[in-house]
Design a protein around this motif. Structure first.
Motif, PDB file in Angstrom:
ATOM      1  N   TRP A 155     -54.094  77.345 104.221  1.00 61.42           N
ATOM      2  CA  TRP A 155     -53.062  76.333 104.401  1.00 61.42           C
ATOM      3  C   TRP A 155     -52.230  76.244 103.137  1.00 61.42           C
ATOM      4  N   GLU A 160     -47.915  71.662 105.374  1.00 59.72           N
ATOM      5  CA  GLU A 160     -46.669  71.964 106.069  1.00 59.72           C
ATOM      6  C   GLU A 160     -46.541  73.432 106.437  1.00 59.72           C
ATOM      7  N   THR A 161     -47.291  74.266 105.749  1.00 63.26           N
ATOM      8  CA  THR A 161     -47.187  75.709 106.005  1.00 63.26           C
ATOM      9  C   THR A 161     -48.586  76.295 106.112  1.00 63.26           C
ATOM     10  N   GLN A 173     -45.597  83.506 105.216  1.00 61.63           N
ATOM     11  CA  GLN A 173     -45.702  82.055 105.168  1.00 61.63           C
ATOM     12  C   GLN A 173     -44.980  81.486 106.391  1.00 61.63           C
ATOM     13  N   TRP A 174     -45.659  80.601 107.120  1.00 65.49           N
ATOM     14  CA  TRP A 174     -45.115  80.077 108.367  1.00 65.49           C
ATOM     15  C   TRP A 174     -44.828  78.596 108.225  1.00 65.49           C
ATOM     16  N   ASP A 175     -43.706  78.182 108.766  1.00 64.63           N
ATOM     17  CA  ASP A 175     -43.381  76.759 108.829  1.00 64.63           C
ATOM     18  C   ASP A 175     -44.027  76.183 110.081  1.00 64.63           C
ATOM     19  N   LYS A 181     -41.179  82.171 110.507  1.00 65.35           N
ATOM     20  CA  LYS A 181     -41.478  82.719 109.178  1.00 65.35           C
ATOM     21  C   LYS A 181     -40.556  82.094 108.134  1.00 65.35           C
ATOM     22  N   ILE A 182     -41.130  81.736 106.987  1.00 61.30           N
ATOM     23  CA  ILE A 182     -40.295  81.308 105.868  1.00 61.30           C
ATOM     24  C   ILE A 182     -40.149  82.468 104.890  1.00 61.30           C
ATOM     25  N   SER A 219     -45.881  78.344  97.083  1.00 62.67           N
ATOM     26  CA  SER A 219     -44.689  77.927  97.815  1.00 62.67           C
ATOM     27  C   SER A 219     -43.661  79.042  97.963  1.00 62.67           C
TER      28      SER A 219
END
Lengths: 329, 298
Positions: A155, A160-161, A173-175, A181-182, A219
């Motif tokens: 996580w 949040e992701t 990384q997923w929102d 995908k971010i 991040s």
């Protein structure tokens, strides 16, 4: 200090984890019963009986009330920690490879393998109330992974992701609000076996079959450091109190008997976080190390190996006295 | 309020069994075996006294012999946070439901001491991967033979300088030097008494002292037994650049044998050293310093 040997499993260890306070140590193996131990004296608190096959992954929530496990019997199970009862079972189409509670434990995520005609999928479930209803409730969010399957997952910040590590070495990384995908990067060339967050969650370390472990920013997924070895890395953990990294690995289990290099290469290897240089090794296992975890107080660590043992090793004073030599200029 | 705090304290004291030496297996003596009837094992006992729990068990081993197993546990009290203390009161479940308090030796053991090996990565990089085997292989690159005239990598008979002046003057000393060098540097077997640094007995000098006539070598004798190379270096480095130091040592003890040879780069420095150091008091002894004599013919 003499290490504790925990012999609760009949087969290779797949994952070990401490709870947040570090008094409990959880171990999952390729046999069907995850174990929980008191980390201080190695006394076994209990086993979680119910799975019908390999248990690939486990996670405990921050309050040490519930445990989530996923296994090769195509199920993801939630357990009451105090009694060892199986509260809920979520049936999946293929085996569950990774599962994790979010930090708040309001949600949990798990991923399934691409197998038996089913695609690799990521599920986010609501775990605010854990009872039988979870088994039938649909997930909050799910999406398919079309390319290489997910082999590890953590996580991200503030729940949040999530960050997934893939068989081909990608990190995505997923929102969770959109399921999009971010960031997507490919810094590893082979399977990512393990990912672990630093104590404050700002960085995480990956362990890959391409014989390296790498440190990333949580991040931005920026590559920060790289730790090179000459064998596949199965697990990597960050010390909560010192700038140290421990890597565990070894040859693939199936290659051990066919290669005749000198014995060893199964030791836990300690690297300096910043200088990326190895400074120490601890021997012990008779097979590759599959999973490593630092005790949250940083004064001991545990390793689970292909040999089926979990070893809890307290650090000697020499470890804390050791200072890394470097030029201050 | 007060009551609840008491209850909390009670919660916080609990038993942790931490130390668990490997089980001592003690074969019962023949006298015990006679006394106790075959087949009846003494009952297991458990004694708790001054912080130690001693568990004694009897069982038959694979050879059908009675074995007494004594395990000693250390009982420790620790103050921990409330949540941990509360978890410590949980009862065991699953496959451990039948276990007694304390670690079950079937699942928890203490293994041999393991210590962290500290390494530097430079060492690691230099260490060949399969070093054990490398030492056995014959050296492939180094040439075993050498021209006695010009030290080149060809036989003396095919030396290009064979008929020149160089050959004539060099032949004698080069032969000697090459011989000494070969004895110390090649992979050939060399008898212990011929090796560099070995004592050559009275009347001879160590190979370190061999030199041509123009070498500025001095011999320092009457040195203390405890002198080491560093002392010697301190002693002579003030006079000028030193080419080589040789301190004769007892092979078995590593102690100084009382004399040393120093090769200076310049003869003038050597002369100065002799002048100054001869008769100089050093570590309660009076040094005797002279020109190193050429090796005696024998």
């Amino acid at each position: 200090m003499k290490p504790l040997m925990l012999q609760g499993h009949e087969r290779a260890i797949t994952q070990i984890k401490y709870n947040r306070e570090g008094d409990l140590l959880f171990s999952a193996a390729k046999d069907s019963k995850p174990n929980v131990w008191w980390s201080l004296n190695g006394e076994r608190l209990g086993t979680f009986n119910g799975h019908g096959g390999v248990v690939w992954c486990l996670d405990v929530d921050w309050q040490s009330i519930h445990l989530i496990t996923g296994g090769g019997d195509s199920s993801c199970r939630l357990w009451d920690l105090e009694t060892g009862k199986n509260i809920a079972t979520i049936k999946t189409n293929s085996s569950v490879r990774t599962c994790n509670f979010s930090y708040s434990a309001y949600q949990a995520a798990y991923t399934t393998d691409k197998a038996m005609g089913h695609p690799c999928e990521v599920f986010i479930i609501d775990t605010r109330t854990i009872d039988d209803s979870i088994s039938s409730a649909s997930s909050i969010l799910k999406w398919e992974i079309t390319d290489s399957k997910v082999t590890s997952m953590i996580w991200g910040t503030l729940d949040e992701t999530i960050i997934t590590g893939h068989e081909a070495g990608d990190l995505i990384q997923w929102d969770l609000r959109t399921g999009k995908k971010i960031h997507s990067i490919k810094e590893h060339s082979r399977q990512i076996n393990d990912m672990q967050l630093s104590r404050d969650g700002t960085m995480f370390i990956t362990a890959s079959k391409d014989q390296t472990a790498k440190l990333f920013d949580t991040s931005s997924l920026e590559l920060l450091k790289e730790y090179k070895t000459e064998r596949p890395v199965n697990s990597a953990a960050l010390s909560p109190i010192l700038d140290h990294v421990v890597l565990g690995g070894g040859q693939d289990a199936m290659e051990v008997t066919t290669t005749s290099t000198r014995q060893g290469k199964f030791d836990a290897r300690f690297f300096h976080l910043v200088f990326e240089e190895e400074f120490g090794r601890v021997k012990g296992h008779f097979g590759p190390i599959n999973s490593l975890a630092f005790h949250p107080d940083g004064r001991s660590y545990a390793s689970g190996g292909e040999d089926g043992y979990v070893r809890v090793q307290s650090f000697d004073q020499a470890y804390f006295d050791y200072t890394f030599d470097y030029n201050r200029d | 309020m007060k009551r609840s705090r008491d209850a909390l304290f009670k919660n916080m004291w609990y038993i942790f069994v931490t130390k668990m030496p490997v089980a001592d297996e003690i074969q019962s003596s023949w006298a015990d075996e006679v006394e106790i009837d075959q087949g009846a094992l003494p009952p297991p006992s458990e004694v708790v006294e001054n912080g130690l729990k001693i568990v004694t068990e009897y069982k038959y081993d694979n050879d059908n012999k009675k074995v007494k197993i004594v395990r000693t546990y250390k009982i420790e009290k620790r103050v921990v946070s409330k949540s941990i203390a509360k978890r410590k009161t949980w009862s065991k479940f699953g496959d451990s439901a039948e276990d007694k308090p304390g670690p079950n030796p079937a699942t928890t053991n203490v293994s041999e001491d393991v210590f962290m090996q500290f390494i530097s990565s430079k060492e690691e990089a230099q260490r060949p991967d399969d070093s054990d085997l490398d030492g056995l292989k014959p050296p492939t690159s180094s040439v075993i033979f050498k021209c006695r005239t010009c030290q080149g990598e060809h036989w003396t008979s095919s030396c290009p300088f064979k008929h020149t002046q160089l050959a004539q003057t060099k032949a004698n000393e080069a032969a000697k030097a090459a011989e000494a060098k070969a004895a110390s540097s090649t992979n050939k077997y060399v008898a212990p008494n011929m090796r560099e640094g070995a004592s050559r007995g009275p009347g001879r000098e160590p190979p370190g002292a061999r030199r041509g006539d123009d070498v500025a070598a001095i011999r320092i004798s009457n040195l203390s037994n405890f002198a080491v190379e560093a002392d010697l270096d301190d002693l002579v480095k003030g006079f000028g650049p030193v080419h080589k130091l040789y301190l004769a040592k007892e092979k078995s003890t590593g102690l100084c044998k009382g004399f040393a040879y120093v090769h200076f780069k310049f003869k003038a420095d050597a002369a100065k050293a002799i002048q100054t150091l001869n008769g100089h008091g050093y570590d309660h002894l009076i040094l005797n310093v002279e020109w190193s004599k050429p090796p005696q013919n024998n």
